[in-house]
Design a protein around this motif. Structure first.
Motif, PDB file in Angstrom:
ATOM      1  N   UNK A  51       3.428   8.033   5.735  1.00 39.20           N
ATOM      2  CA  UNK A  51       2.569   9.185   5.144  1.00 39.20           C
ATOM      3  C   UNK A  51       2.907  10.385   5.527  1.00 39.20           C
ATOM      4  N   UNK A  52       2.567  11.386   4.977  1.00 40.15           N
ATOM      5  CA  UNK A  52       2.945  12.947   5.529  1.00 40.15           C
ATOM      6  C   UNK A  52       1.503  13.637   5.671  1.00 40.15           C
ATOM      7  N   UNK A  53       1.554  14.723   6.659  1.00 45.67           N
ATOM      8  CA  UNK A  53       0.484  15.515   6.691  1.00 45.67           C
ATOM      9  C   UNK A  53       1.065  17.047   6.504  1.00 45.67           C
ATOM     10  N   UNK A  54       0.234  17.744   5.870  1.00 48.08           N
ATOM     11  CA  UNK A  54       0.496  19.331   5.475  1.00 48.08           C
ATOM     12  C   UNK A  54      -0.739  20.202   5.749  1.00 48.08           C
ATOM     13  N   UNK A  55      -0.064  21.387   5.888  1.00 46.02           N
ATOM     14  CA  UNK A  55      -1.070  22.254   5.940  1.00 46.02           C
ATOM     15  C   UNK A  55      -0.980  23.307   4.712  1.00 46.02           C
ATOM     16  N   UNK A  56       0.230  24.089   4.848  1.00 41.82           N
ATOM     17  CA  UNK A  56       0.433  25.154   4.151  1.00 41.82           C
ATOM     18  C   UNK A  56       0.643  24.862   2.648  1.00 41.82           C
ATOM     19  N   UNK A  57       1.579  23.711   2.264  1.00 44.76           N
ATOM     20  CA  UNK A  57       1.636  23.243   0.918  1.00 44.76           C
ATOM     21  C   UNK A  57       0.598  22.820  -0.025  1.00 44.76           C
ATOM     22  N   UNK A  58      -0.730  22.876   0.869  1.00 48.91           N
ATOM     23  CA  UNK A  58      -1.850  22.744   0.214  1.00 48.91           C
ATOM     24  C   UNK A  58      -3.122  23.911   0.257  1.00 48.91           C
ATOM     25  N   UNK A  59      -3.128  24.089   1.511  1.00 50.40           N
ATOM     26  CA  UNK A  59      -4.046  25.162   1.647  1.00 50.40           C
ATOM     27  C   UNK A  59      -3.691  26.534   1.203  1.00 50.40           C
ATOM     28  N   UNK A  88       1.002  -1.223   0.089  1.00 48.88           N
ATOM     29  CA  UNK A  88       0.077   0.023   0.040  1.00 48.88           C
ATOM     30  C   UNK A  88       0.789   1.332  -0.090  1.00 48.88           C
ATOM     31  N   UNK A  89       0.348   2.240  -0.723  1.00 48.96           N
ATOM     32  CA  UNK A  89       1.382   3.357  -0.801  1.00 48.96           C
ATOM     33  C   UNK A  89       1.127   4.320   0.575  1.00 48.96           C
ATOM     34  N   UNK A  90       2.070   5.103   0.645  1.00 44.85           N
ATOM     35  CA  UNK A  90       1.838   6.307   1.718  1.00 44.85           C
ATOM     36  C   UNK A  90       0.887   7.155   1.569  1.00 44.85           C
ATOM     37  N   UNK A  91       0.187   7.795   2.666  1.00 44.86           N
ATOM     38  CA  UNK A  91      -0.935   8.278   2.628  1.00 44.86           C
ATOM     39  C   UNK A  91      -0.835   9.894   2.911  1.00 44.86           C
ATOM     40  N   UNK A  92      -1.470  10.941   2.283  1.00 48.43           N
ATOM     41  CA  UNK A  92      -1.595  12.070   2.416  1.00 48.43           C
ATOM     42  C   UNK A  92      -2.624  12.652   3.314  1.00 48.43           C
ATOM     43  N   UNK A  93      -2.017  13.487   4.394  1.00 45.81           N
ATOM     44  CA  UNK A  93      -3.200  13.754   5.350  1.00 45.81           C
ATOM     45  C   UNK A  93      -3.259  15.404   4.978  1.00 45.81           C
ATOM     46  N   UNK A  99     -10.843  22.501   1.536  1.00 45.86           N
ATOM     47  CA  UNK A  99     -11.000  21.271   1.948  1.00 45.86           C
ATOM     48  C   UNK A  99     -11.626  20.469   0.948  1.00 45.86           C
ATOM     49  N   UNK A 100     -12.590  20.820   0.543  1.00 39.12           N
ATOM     50  CA  UNK A 100     -13.388  20.154  -0.671  1.00 39.12           C
ATOM     51  C   UNK A 100     -12.316  19.832  -1.760  1.00 39.12           C
ATOM     52  N   UNK A 101     -11.656  21.015  -2.107  1.00 41.71           N
ATOM     53  CA  UNK A 101     -10.878  20.780  -3.302  1.00 41.71           C
ATOM     54  C   UNK A 101      -9.958  19.725  -2.788  1.00 41.71           C
ATOM     55  N   UNK A 102      -9.202  19.566  -1.810  1.00 44.09           N
ATOM     56  CA  UNK A 102      -8.151  18.771  -1.576  1.00 44.09           C
ATOM     57  C   UNK A 102      -8.502  17.636  -1.456  1.00 44.09           C
ATOM     58  N   UNK A 103      -9.816  17.245  -1.269  1.00 43.79           N
ATOM     59  CA  UNK A 103     -10.613  15.793  -1.181  1.00 43.79           C
ATOM     60  C   UNK A 103     -10.687  15.386  -2.892  1.00 43.79           C
ATOM     61  N   UNK A 104     -11.135  16.456  -3.424  1.00 39.69           N
ATOM     62  CA  UNK A 104     -11.192  16.361  -4.928  1.00 39.69           C
ATOM     63  C   UNK A 104      -9.814  15.946  -5.544  1.00 39.69           C
ATOM     64  N   UNK A 105      -8.868  16.468  -5.109  1.00 36.78           N
ATOM     65  CA  UNK A 105      -7.555  16.078  -5.623  1.00 36.78           C
ATOM     66  C   UNK A 105      -6.959  14.836  -5.294  1.00 36.78           C
ATOM     67  N   UNK A 106      -7.655  14.229  -4.240  1.00 32.37           N
ATOM     68  CA  UNK A 106      -7.034  12.771  -3.931  1.00 32.37           C
ATOM     69  C   UNK A 106      -6.434  12.676  -2.697  1.00 32.37           C
ATOM     70  N   UNK A 107      -6.817  13.616  -1.656  1.00 33.45           N
ATOM     71  CA  UNK A 107      -5.992  13.580  -0.374  1.00 33.45           C
ATOM     72  C   UNK A 107      -6.724  12.478   0.598  1.00 33.45           C
ATOM     73  N   UNK A 108      -6.074  11.627   1.163  1.00 34.16           N
ATOM     74  CA  UNK A 108      -6.506  10.367   1.574  1.00 34.16           C
ATOM     75  C   UNK A 108      -7.130  10.659   2.917  1.00 34.16           C
ATOM     76  N   UNK A 109      -6.732  11.676   3.704  1.00 29.69           N
ATOM     77  CA  UNK A 109      -7.085  11.977   4.859  1.00 29.69           C
ATOM     78  C   UNK A 109      -7.524  13.570   4.968  1.00 29.69           C
TER      79      UNK A 109
END
Length: 238
Positions: A182-190, A1-6, A22-32
């Motif tokens: 996996x990794x968790x991000x804030x700024x690099x996406x939002x 299984x691949x690493x996940x993106x939060x 947040x909805x756009x992040x989900x549409x882009x494929x964020x796992x969590x």
């Protein structure tokens, strides 16, 4: 299984309206998607969780939803889990409550050292986030823990370890080489003008790394659609 993106919410670090980002992040494929509302009233946090939940259900998006700190909201909304901090309900108490009501959501927590990580695992956490790995806007002036510390935590634990802090496309490959889940991000996406595209680019960089997680991160609970119409506003932002 691949690493996940939060992707973790932050009312002070987003360009689009928060729910839209947040909805756009989900549409882009964020796992969590983790809803983190440290100062918002419970009603606002609940409304944001439910609104995102409804979008994911209606659009058949695969992102799982976690909520920071609020065990009550996680249970009432039937989401995939709760993420605890130092001042949250203790992990054993949350685990006991989970058993009592038959909830199958995950219990995660934030740790900042190897000792904290080992204690969290012993207390019954299903996963931990460790950081900050690199210099981070969330922790100005505090020295980062670095990749060596992340690798030590990953090697010592038998539960998933999610890396957090200053992670972006340029360094995510080196982060995943530690074997973290996996990794968790804030700024690099939002903070991006286009969170959907930012998530896709980050996920592509994660796949290119070719690294496999030591322990896969596997949410166990389905996110349930709201059972009743939402009441009140969830769009107020600080």
């Amino acid at each position: 299984m691949d690493a996940v993106l939060h992707v973790i919410s932050d009312r002070n670090r987003h360009r689009l309206p928060l729910l839209e980002a947040l909805a756009e992040s989900a549409r882009g494929g964020a796992d969590v998607i983790q809803i983190r509302e440290k100062k918002a009233p419970a009603s606002e946090t609940y409304g944001l969780v439910r609104a995102l939940q409804q979008i994911c259900t209606e659009e058949r998006l695969s992102s799982r939803i976690l909520v920071n700190d609020r065990v009550d909201i996680a249970l009432s909304a039937g989401i995939a889990g709760v993420h605890l901090a130092a001042k949250s309900l203790p992990i054993p108490a949350a685990a006991q409550l989970r058993r009592q009501i038959g909830w199958s959501g995950m219990i995660g927590c934030s740790v900042h050292s190897l000792d904290e990580a080992i204690r969290a695992q012993g207390a019954g956490a299903d996963y931990v986030t460790f950081g900050h790995v690199f210099a981070s806007e969330s922790h100005p002036g505090l020295p980062p823990r670095g990749l060596y510390a992340l690798r030590r935590v990953t090697e010592a634990l038998s539960i998933p370890v999610i890396a957090i802090g200053g992670i972006d496309r340029a360094n995510v490959g080196a982060v995943l080489e530690t074997g973290c889940s996996g990794v968790a991000v804030i700024g690099s996406v939002l903070n991006a003008e286009d969170p959907l595209a930012a998530v896709k680019r980050l996920k592509e960089a994660m796949k290119r790394s070719g690294s496999s997680p030591k322990v896969p991160f596997c949410p166990t609970a389905p996110d349930l659609a709201p059972a009743a119409p939402l009441i009140g506003s969830h769009t107020k932002e600080g």
